[in-house]
Design a protein around this motif. Structure first.
Motif, PDB file in Angstrom:
ATOM      1  N   TYR A   9     -17.299  -2.875   1.731  1.00  0.00           N
ATOM      2  CA  TYR A   9     -17.705  -2.999   3.150  1.00  0.00           C
ATOM      3  C   TYR A   9     -18.912  -3.725   3.050  1.00  0.00           C
ATOM      4  O   TYR A   9     -19.821  -3.455   2.169  1.00  0.00           O
ATOM      5  CB  TYR A   9     -17.729  -2.034   3.905  1.00  0.00           C
ATOM      6  CG  TYR A   9     -16.458  -1.305   4.569  1.00  0.00           C
ATOM      7  CD1 TYR A   9     -15.366  -1.951   4.693  1.00  0.00           C
ATOM      8  CD2 TYR A   9     -16.248  -0.003   4.273  1.00  0.00           C
ATOM      9  CE1 TYR A   9     -14.248  -1.521   5.200  1.00  0.00           C
ATOM     10  CE2 TYR A   9     -14.739   0.537   4.550  1.00  0.00           C
ATOM     11  CZ  TYR A   9     -14.007  -0.056   5.295  1.00  0.00           C
ATOM     12  OH  TYR A   9     -12.714   0.373   5.540  1.00  0.00           O
ATOM     13  N   HIS A  10     -19.241  -4.850   4.017  1.00  0.00           N
ATOM     14  CA  HIS A  10     -20.348  -5.377   4.350  1.00  0.00           C
ATOM     15  C   HIS A  10     -20.615  -5.303   6.004  1.00  0.00           C
ATOM     16  O   HIS A  10     -19.651  -5.651   6.627  1.00  0.00           O
ATOM     17  CB  HIS A  10     -20.556  -6.594   3.563  1.00  0.00           C
ATOM     18  CG  HIS A  10     -19.002  -7.696   3.737  1.00  0.00           C
ATOM     19  ND1 HIS A  10     -18.268  -7.555   3.103  1.00  0.00           N
ATOM     20  CD2 HIS A  10     -18.920  -8.496   4.528  1.00  0.00           C
ATOM     21  CE1 HIS A  10     -17.168  -8.252   3.538  1.00  0.00           C
ATOM     22  NE2 HIS A  10     -17.821  -9.069   4.343  1.00  0.00           N
ATOM     23  N   GLU A  11     -22.008  -5.938   6.226  1.00  0.00           N
ATOM     24  CA  GLU A  11     -22.001  -6.441   7.522  1.00  0.00           C
ATOM     25  C   GLU A  11     -21.450  -7.799   7.932  1.00  0.00           C
ATOM     26  O   GLU A  11     -21.677  -8.959   7.123  1.00  0.00           O
ATOM     27  CB  GLU A  11     -23.396  -6.144   7.837  1.00  0.00           C
ATOM     28  CG  GLU A  11     -24.138  -4.827   8.090  1.00  0.00           C
ATOM     29  CD  GLU A  11     -25.253  -4.794   8.856  1.00  0.00           C
ATOM     30  OE1 GLU A  11     -26.142  -5.849   8.785  1.00  0.00           O
ATOM     31  OE2 GLU A  11     -25.720  -3.722   9.071  1.00  0.00           O
ATOM     32  N   LEU A  12     -21.230  -7.921   9.306  1.00  0.00           N
ATOM     33  CA  LEU A  12     -20.835  -9.182   9.911  1.00  0.00           C
ATOM     34  C   LEU A  12     -21.288  -9.352  11.133  1.00  0.00           C
ATOM     35  O   LEU A  12     -21.225  -8.284  12.031  1.00  0.00           O
ATOM     36  CB  LEU A  12     -19.087  -9.351  10.023  1.00  0.00           C
ATOM     37  CG  LEU A  12     -18.389 -10.375  10.534  1.00  0.00           C
ATOM     38  CD1 LEU A  12     -18.311 -11.580   9.324  1.00  0.00           C
ATOM     39  CD2 LEU A  12     -16.917  -9.984  10.780  1.00  0.00           C
ATOM     40  N   VAL A  14     -21.194 -10.700  14.991  1.00  0.00           N
ATOM     41  CA  VAL A  14     -20.061 -10.881  15.928  1.00  0.00           C
ATOM     42  C   VAL A  14     -20.988 -11.436  17.187  1.00  0.00           C
ATOM     43  O   VAL A  14     -21.661 -11.017  17.455  1.00  0.00           O
ATOM     44  CB  VAL A  14     -19.092  -9.878  16.413  1.00  0.00           C
ATOM     45  CG1 VAL A  14     -18.232 -10.152  17.269  1.00  0.00           C
ATOM     46  CG2 VAL A  14     -18.494  -9.288  15.069  1.00  0.00           C
ATOM     47  N   LYS A  23     -23.529  -6.480  15.193  1.00  0.00           N
ATOM     48  CA  LYS A  23     -23.182  -6.354  13.890  1.00  0.00           C
ATOM     49  C   LYS A  23     -22.141  -5.355  13.776  1.00  0.00           C
ATOM     50  O   LYS A  23     -22.183  -4.296  14.107  1.00  0.00           O
ATOM     51  CB  LYS A  23     -24.496  -5.909  12.965  1.00  0.00           C
ATOM     52  CG  LYS A  23     -25.376  -7.000  12.829  1.00  0.00           C
ATOM     53  CD  LYS A  23     -26.629  -6.713  11.802  1.00  0.00           C
ATOM     54  CE  LYS A  23     -27.471  -7.796  11.979  1.00  0.00           C
ATOM     55  NZ  LYS A  23     -27.634  -8.657  10.956  1.00  0.00           N
ATOM     56  N   THR A  24     -21.241  -5.492  12.636  1.00  0.00           N
ATOM     57  CA  THR A  24     -20.218  -4.620  12.428  1.00  0.00           C
ATOM     58  C   THR A  24     -19.848  -4.454  11.130  1.00  0.00           C
ATOM     59  O   THR A  24     -20.434  -5.367  10.082  1.00  0.00           O
ATOM     60  CB  THR A  24     -18.983  -4.933  13.301  1.00  0.00           C
ATOM     61  OG1 THR A  24     -17.968  -3.745  13.161  1.00  0.00           O
ATOM     62  CG2 THR A  24     -18.404  -6.282  12.687  1.00  0.00           C
ATOM     63  N   ARG A  25     -19.013  -3.753  10.309  1.00  0.00           N
ATOM     64  CA  ARG A  25     -18.906  -3.489   9.128  1.00  0.00           C
ATOM     65  C   ARG A  25     -17.340  -3.722   8.855  1.00  0.00           C
ATOM     66  O   ARG A  25     -16.566  -3.293   9.445  1.00  0.00           O
ATOM     67  CB  ARG A  25     -19.233  -2.229   8.847  1.00  0.00           C
ATOM     68  CG  ARG A  25     -20.843  -2.020   8.551  1.00  0.00           C
ATOM     69  CD  ARG A  25     -21.149  -0.765   8.077  1.00  0.00           C
ATOM     70  NE  ARG A  25     -20.667  -0.113   6.638  1.00  0.00           N
ATOM     71  CZ  ARG A  25     -21.100  -0.640   5.437  1.00  0.00           C
ATOM     72  NH1 ARG A  25     -22.449  -1.460   5.406  1.00  0.00           N
ATOM     73  NH2 ARG A  25     -20.832  -0.353   4.399  1.00  0.00           N
ATOM     74  N   THR A  26     -17.046  -4.355   7.921  1.00  0.00           N
ATOM     75  CA  THR A  26     -15.827  -5.011   7.646  1.00  0.00           C
ATOM     76  C   THR A  26     -15.453  -5.128   5.986  1.00  0.00           C
ATOM     77  O   THR A  26     -16.351  -5.497   5.316  1.00  0.00           O
ATOM     78  CB  THR A  26     -15.373  -6.318   8.446  1.00  0.00           C
ATOM     79  OG1 THR A  26     -13.940  -6.372   8.125  1.00  0.00           O
ATOM     80  CG2 THR A  26     -16.286  -7.305   8.246  1.00  0.00           C
ATOM     81  N   ALA A  27     -14.295  -5.522   5.643  1.00  0.00           N
ATOM     82  CA  ALA A  27     -14.088  -5.665   4.342  1.00  0.00           C
ATOM     83  C   ALA A  27     -13.497  -7.292   4.113  1.00  0.00           C
ATOM     84  O   ALA A  27     -13.362  -7.810   3.218  1.00  0.00           O
ATOM     85  CB  ALA A  27     -12.930  -4.723   3.813  1.00  0.00           C
ATOM     86  N   GLY A  28     -13.331  -7.990   5.455  1.00  0.00           N
ATOM     87  CA  GLY A  28     -13.032  -9.196   5.662  1.00  0.00           C
ATOM     88  C   GLY A  28     -14.093 -10.246   5.335  1.00  0.00           C
ATOM     89  O   GLY A  28     -15.325  -9.820   5.790  1.00  0.00           O
TER      90      GLY A  28
END
Length: 75
Positions: A9-12, A14, A23-28
């Motif tokens: 997981y890392h931060e993205l 939005v 900011k949210t955490r995602t695997a994409g």
């Protein structure tokens, strides 16, 4: 549990339609990527009650041009 079975997981970032960000955490995606939303809870008709056509890339115009001759013929 087996090691390396879950994606990292890392931060993205939005960006909502009104410009607000979070900011949210995602695997994409890649770490630090930015996701711009075309439709979100602040602009979607289900929550706002206001219907509008969102034409991304001229798709509505392309559809109208392609199917302009179909339908009932007027005399």
């Amino acid at each position: 549990m087996k090691p390396d079975t879950h994606p990292a997981y890392h931060e993205l970032n939005v960006i909502m339609t009104d410009g607000t960000t979070f900011k949210t955490r995602t695997a994409g995606g890649k770490p630090g990527d930015t996701l711009r939303l075309d439709i979100d809870p602040k602009s979607h008709p289900i929550w706002t009650g206001v219907q509008r056509i969102i034409d991304t890339g001229g798709q509505v115009a392309k559809f109208n041009k392609k199917f302009a001759g179909l339908g009932a013929k007027r005399k």
